[in-house]
Design a protein around this motif. Structure first.
Motif, PDB file in Angstrom:
ATOM      1  N   CYS A   1     -15.982  54.178 -40.238  1.00  0.00           N
ATOM      2  CA  CYS A   1     -15.300  54.655 -39.035  1.00  0.00           C
ATOM      3  C   CYS A   1     -15.374  53.614 -37.925  1.00  0.00           C
ATOM      4  CB  CYS A   1     -15.954  55.936 -38.520  1.00  0.00           C
ATOM      5  SG  CYS A   1     -15.962  57.291 -39.696  1.00  0.00           S
ATOM      6  N   SER A   2     -16.568  53.043 -37.724  1.00  0.00           N
ATOM      7  CA  SER A   2     -16.695  52.057 -36.661  1.00  0.00           C
ATOM      8  C   SER A   2     -15.905  50.799 -36.996  1.00  0.00           C
ATOM      9  CB  SER A   2     -18.160  51.740 -36.355  1.00  0.00           C
ATOM     10  OG  SER A   2     -18.792  51.143 -37.448  1.00  0.00           O
ATOM     11  N   ASN A   3     -15.788  50.481 -38.288  1.00  0.00           N
ATOM     12  CA  ASN A   3     -14.960  49.337 -38.691  1.00  0.00           C
ATOM     13  C   ASN A   3     -13.493  49.592 -38.388  1.00  0.00           C
ATOM     14  OD1 ASN A   3     -17.206  47.994 -39.608  1.00  0.00           O
ATOM     15  ND2 ASN A   3     -16.894  48.507 -41.751  1.00  0.00           N
ATOM     16  N   ALA A   4     -13.051  50.832 -38.566  1.00  0.00           N
ATOM     17  CA  ALA A   4     -11.662  51.196 -38.257  1.00  0.00           C
ATOM     18  C   ALA A   4     -11.399  51.025 -36.759  1.00  0.00           C
ATOM     19  CB  ALA A   4     -11.381  52.636 -38.692  1.00  0.00           C
TER      20      ALA A   4
ATOM     21  N   PHE B   1     -15.159  56.101 -24.242  1.00  0.00           N
ATOM     22  CA  PHE B   1     -14.429  57.064 -25.054  1.00  0.00           C
ATOM     23  C   PHE B   1     -15.352  57.705 -26.076  1.00  0.00           C
ATOM     24  CE2 PHE B   1     -11.333  54.021 -23.604  1.00  0.00           C
ATOM     25  CZ  PHE B   1     -10.230  54.792 -23.297  1.00  0.00           C
ATOM     26  N   PHE B   2     -15.051  58.958 -26.405  1.00  0.00           N
ATOM     27  CA  PHE B   2     -15.698  59.627 -27.526  1.00  0.00           C
ATOM     28  C   PHE B   2     -14.784  59.424 -28.723  1.00  0.00           C
ATOM     29  CE2 PHE B   2     -15.561  63.247 -30.389  1.00  0.00           C
ATOM     30  CZ  PHE B   2     -16.894  63.336 -30.777  1.00  0.00           C
ATOM     31  N   VAL B   3     -15.334  58.973 -29.839  1.00  0.00           N
ATOM     32  CA  VAL B   3     -14.562  58.862 -31.076  1.00  0.00           C
ATOM     33  C   VAL B   3     -15.416  59.477 -32.171  1.00  0.00           C
ATOM     34  CG1 VAL B   3     -13.386  57.330 -32.697  1.00  0.00           C
ATOM     35  CG2 VAL B   3     -13.493  56.700 -30.283  1.00  0.00           C
ATOM     36  N   ASP B   4     -14.841  60.415 -32.919  1.00  0.00           N
ATOM     37  CA  ASP B   4     -15.603  61.144 -33.927  1.00  0.00           C
ATOM     38  C   ASP B   4     -15.889  60.272 -35.157  1.00  0.00           C
ATOM     39  OD1 ASP B   4     -16.983  63.188 -35.048  1.00  0.00           O
ATOM     40  OD2 ASP B   4     -15.210  64.258 -35.776  1.00  0.00           O
TER      41      ASP B   4
END
Length: 71
Positions: free
Chosen positions: A15-18, A6-9
């Protein structure tokens, strides 16, 4: 297990912790987060729609890139 990419902005550690948080909540997921390239690879028995909805709970733009062949 299927391996999905997946692409996640994601722009930062927060953000990566979320992403980590929402995937842990889903349970039993094995995943890799590639922050510089804004990609998340997930080994899962959940379907793509479930995973995508879960990733979108982070409030980030997320899209399905495709299935990754196991190497």
């Amino acid at each position: 297990l299927q391996k999905h990419e997946f692409f996640v902005d994601m722009t930062c550690e927060g953000c990566s912790n979320a992403v980590t948080r929402v995937l842990h909540r889903l349970g039993g997921e094995s995943f890799d987060i590639d922050l510089p390239n804004k990609k998340v690879c997930i080994d899962s028995e959940h379907n793509v729609d479930t995973l995508l909805e879960t990733l979108k709970k982070t409030g980030k733009t997320a899209s399905y890139l495709g299935e990754k062949s196991a190497q």
